[in-house]
Design an enzyme around this catalytic site. Structure first.
Site, PDB file in Angstrom:
ATOM      1  CG  ASN A  66     -21.787  47.460  -7.107  1.00  0.00           C
ATOM      2  OD1 ASN A  66     -21.779  47.960  -8.227  1.00  0.00           O
ATOM      3  ND2 ASN A  66     -20.761  46.792  -6.608  1.00  0.00           N
ATOM      4  CG  HIS A 123     -17.895  37.820 -10.479  1.00  0.00           C
ATOM      5  ND1 HIS A 123     -17.905  37.272  -9.217  1.00  0.00           N
ATOM      6  CD2 HIS A 123     -16.701  37.494 -11.026  1.00  0.00           C
ATOM      7  CE1 HIS A 123     -16.769  36.638  -9.015  1.00  0.00           C
ATOM      8  NE2 HIS A 123     -16.022  36.759 -10.097  1.00  0.00           N
TER       9      HIS A 123
HETATM   10  C1  GAR Z   1     -18.165  44.189  -5.567  1.00  0.00           C
HETATM   11  O1  GAR Z   1     -16.885  44.306  -6.128  1.00  0.00           O
HETATM   12  C2  GAR Z   1     -18.918  43.035  -6.202  1.00  0.00           C
HETATM   13  O2  GAR Z   1     -18.662  42.888  -7.565  1.00  0.00           O
HETATM   14  C3  GAR Z   1     -18.347  41.882  -5.430  1.00  0.00           C
HETATM   15  O3  GAR Z   1     -18.285  42.337  -4.102  1.00  0.00           O
HETATM   16  C4  GAR Z   1     -18.061  43.751  -4.108  1.00  0.00           C
HETATM   17  C5  GAR Z   1     -19.120  44.384  -3.239  1.00  0.00           C
HETATM   18  O4  GAR Z   1     -18.895  45.748  -3.063  1.00  0.00           O
HETATM   19  N1  GAR Z   1     -19.166  40.714  -5.560  1.00  0.00           N
HETATM   20  C6  GAR Z   1     -18.695  39.479  -5.562  1.00  0.00           C
HETATM   21  O5  GAR Z   1     -17.520  39.220  -5.446  1.00  0.00           O
HETATM   22  C7  GAR Z   1     -19.746  38.403  -5.723  1.00  0.00           C
HETATM   23  N2  GAR Z   1     -19.134  37.151  -5.932  1.00  0.00           N
HETATM   24  P1  GAR Z   1     -20.059  46.698  -2.545  1.00  0.00           P
HETATM   25  O6  GAR Z   1     -20.649  46.052  -1.285  1.00  0.00           O
HETATM   26  O7  GAR Z   1     -19.357  47.989  -2.208  1.00  0.00           O
HETATM   27  O8  GAR Z   1     -21.071  46.860  -3.634  1.00  0.00           O
END
Ligand code: GAR
Length: 193
Positions: A22, A114
């Site tokens: 992200n 989220h």
């Molecule tokens: C993503 O799916 C985000 O929505 C989630 O962690 C992942 C991170 O991926 N966040 C949560 O669960 C927060 N409670 P990334 O490091 O590849 O962006």
């Protein structure tokens, strides 16, 4: 509330704990002319977070603070944010809970993404719980951060269909693909309602 002034981009910090996909999509978005944000700082609670490497690649300042409920650490983080004149914080896969005091310091200026259709499935291990409860639709949500976990005002959501073939891995991938589009769209909506 955070507002952009004239043509100046809003100085933004992104908080991560892991891969940083992200973060990558936000950096790419921030480079577009239409983007109201400029990413000045990456903060991670984990020195091993893969996403920190993006800081080297895109030449963005990085800082590591453990943020384990330690007051001093939080003070140092606030100091760093103020030093860099940060006016927007995007939590992007940040797995720590920020204190009420921290949130008060940046009221209305912290966003989170989220991987569920909030208010459903707040908290951790989202996709596992979604699959276990036999949902047919899930998705992702960008929302303001308030003192309650995953409960702040919703800015945007995107639905994702679940098929019988889906497992945790495929669902994570499907939802992440949508997250990468949703976060920039939510930021655009915030600044150009
Ligand atoms: C993503 O799916 C985000 O929505 C989630 O962690 C992942 C991170 O991926 N966040 C949560 O669960 C927060 N409670 P990334 O490091 O590849 O962006």
């Amino acid at each position: 509330m955070v507002t952009s002034v004239g043509s100046k981009k809003v100085k933004t910090a992104v908080f991560i704990s892991g891969t940083g996909s992200n973060l990558k999509s936000l950096i790419k978005f921030s480079h577009q002319k239409k983007s109201p944000i400029s990413i000045q700082l990456i903060i991670s609670n984990d020195p091993k977070a893969k996403g920190l490497k993006l800081g080297n690649f895109y030449q963005i300042k990085k800082k590591v603070f453990s943020l384990n409920g330690n007051n001093l650490d939080e003070k140092k983080t606030i100091l760093e944010l103020n030093k860099n004149k940060i006016d927007l914080i995007c939590l992007a896969g940040f797995m720590k809970i920020l204190s009420k005091n921290f949130i008060k310091n940046f009221k209305g200026k912290i966003l989170n993404i989220h991987p569920s259709l909030l208010p459903k499935f707040k908290g951790l291990h989202t996709h596992k719980r979604v699959l276990k409860s036999k949902q047919k639709i899930t998705g992702c949500t960008v929302h303001f951060v308030n003192a309650k976990l995953d409960s702040g005002k919703i800015i945007l959501q995107k639905k994702v269909n679940i098929t019988k073939k889906d497992n945790e891995k495929t669902l994570t991938k499907k939802v992440l693909t949508q997250e990468h589009k949703l976060y920039p769209r939510a930021i655009l909506k915030l600044f150009n309602p």
